[in-house]
Structures are given as structure tokens and as C-alpha cells.
Enzyme design. Sequence first.
Site, PDB file in Angstrom:
ATOM      1  NE  ARG A  21      -3.908   1.893   2.533  1.00  0.00           N
ATOM      2  CZ  ARG A  21      -3.850   3.056   3.192  1.00  0.00           C
ATOM      3  NH1 ARG A  21      -2.764   3.379   3.861  1.00  0.00           N
ATOM      4  NH2 ARG A  21      -4.888   3.867   3.194  1.00  0.00           N
ATOM      5  CB  SER A  58     -12.436  -1.019   1.589  1.00  0.00           C
ATOM      6  OG  SER A  58     -11.167  -1.410   1.973  1.00  0.00           O
ATOM      7  CE  LYS A 112      -9.572   4.735   3.629  1.00  0.00           C
ATOM      8  NZ  LYS A 112     -10.820   4.064   3.483  1.00  0.00           N
TER       9      LYS A 112
HETATM   10  N1  TZP Z   1      -9.134   1.252   5.594  1.00  0.00           N
HETATM   11  C1  TZP Z   1      -9.925   1.372   6.660  1.00  0.00           C
HETATM   12  S1  TZP Z   1      -9.010   1.698   8.057  1.00  0.00           S
HETATM   13  C2  TZP Z   1      -7.543   1.664   7.197  1.00  0.00           C
HETATM   14  C3  TZP Z   1      -7.796   1.411   5.876  1.00  0.00           C
HETATM   15  C4  TZP Z   1      -6.788   1.314   4.814  1.00  0.00           C
HETATM   16  C5  TZP Z   1      -6.218   1.889   7.815  1.00  0.00           C
HETATM   17  C6  TZP Z   1      -5.904   0.865   8.857  1.00  0.00           C
HETATM   18  O1  TZP Z   1      -4.696   1.174   9.446  1.00  0.00           O
HETATM   19  P1  TZP Z   1      -4.400   0.923  10.998  1.00  0.00           P
HETATM   20  O2  TZP Z   1      -3.119   1.657  11.200  1.00  0.00           O
HETATM   21  O3  TZP Z   1      -4.250  -0.558  11.205  1.00  0.00           O
HETATM   22  O4  TZP Z   1      -5.546   1.554  11.765  1.00  0.00           O
END
Ligand code: TZP
Length: 215
Positions: free
Chosen positions: A38, A107, A136
Amino acid sequence: MLQLPKLYAITDCQLSNCAHEETVRMLLAGGARFIQLRDKEASSREMLDQARACLKLTREAGATLIVNDRVDVALTAGVDGVHLGQDDMSVEEAREILGADKIIGVSTHSIDQFRAALGTSANYIAVGPVYQTNTKENPDPSVGLELVREAKRLADRPLVAIGGITPERAPEIIAAGADSVAVVSALYPWPEILDLTSKPDIIGSVCRFVEALGV
Ligand code: TZP
Ligand code: MG
């Protein structure tokens, strides 16, 4: 049907402070077997080079490599699949390009989006953010364990939970019905006292998830 390991590890070069390739090497060393590349900043050139380098490593380890957002990179590098968000190409558009054998994940952030995803050929569906996340940009509101439970009742394919997941929280999320937990920041914990040699202990944090999840 796709078999997902309980830990779904996602790379983040800002948090890991190293290239995706090095990050993937450590994620694999800790025991991760399903990895998403990512990077919202990288150029197409960088993404493609990194995807190819990471694919060599995941192939050697018998692990799976997915690319976030970039169907073009997934196709050209020949990785195992792509992960799409609500604002990306649709699952069916990506399926047309990638074919039946590639993994496509999507998602979702509400039960309506989850229901809509069930009508596509997505191989797995993610729900989140389950808990608050700083990773995010402009995240949707946290959905809590309730959406995981609700999604599980409807799910006919693997369910992934994402957002703010730590080794401590992982077991309750699996108990709520997630087949897998997708994690970014908890894989890259920075030491509280920083010195010139500080780096996140990536292998150690994967091991903590592996232990917490009993895998
Ligand atoms: N989609 C929903 S939350 C997220 C994504 C890409 C980020 C999740 O990252 P983390 O640091 O595990 O909360
Ligand atoms: Mg996306």
C-alpha cells in the site's frame, strides 16, 4: 473459496521507514503470509519495481501479495491480486482486466456497502474502520464490532476487519466473526525513546499478532 490467514499485513513505508521490499522481508520473517503493498505516494514506476521485488520474496515464502488500488500494477507485475476501495475501479471492471484467477478484495464501511459487495465477484470483503485509525486520510467513521457481527451474518466469503487493530484487540474481532484482521500501524511500533538507530520492530510485532491469533 479463498482461504485467508488470520493476519493480513499491510505495508507502509512512512511508518516502517524502509522500502516496501525490506518491509515485506520482515513481515515474512515474522510469519505474515498475506501481504498488501500500500502506497498512496509512489509513482507508477516505483510501485511496479517494488511490486516485482516484493513478489519475488512472497513467492519464495509461499505467501500471497496484493497491491492496493493499482489494477495496472497488479496486472503488469503479475502479483496475486488487488485491493479496491469505494472510490477505485469497481470489482467487475478490475475482474475484466485481471481475470477469474486473481484475488480481488474490496473495502466497505457500512452494511449497505457490504451488501452491495456481496453482489460482486470480490474474493473477500473488508469492513472498517472497526476502531479509530490515524493511518487513513479522511477515514469513514469507526464502525465497531457491530458491523463485523452484522456482516458475518450475511457473509458468503471471507470477511476482513480493518482499522485500529492491535494484538490485544485482534482476538475479539475474530470472535465477532472476522476471518482475518488487516493491520497497518500496529505492525510498525516506534520505540518511545528514539535514538539515531531507532526502527520499528516489525518482526516482533508480527510475532505478537501471530501469538495473539494462535496461528
Ligand atoms: N481502511 C480502513 S481503516 C484503514 C484502511 C486502509 C487503515 C488501517 O490502518 P491501521 O493503522 O491498522 O488503523
Ligand atoms: Mg483504494
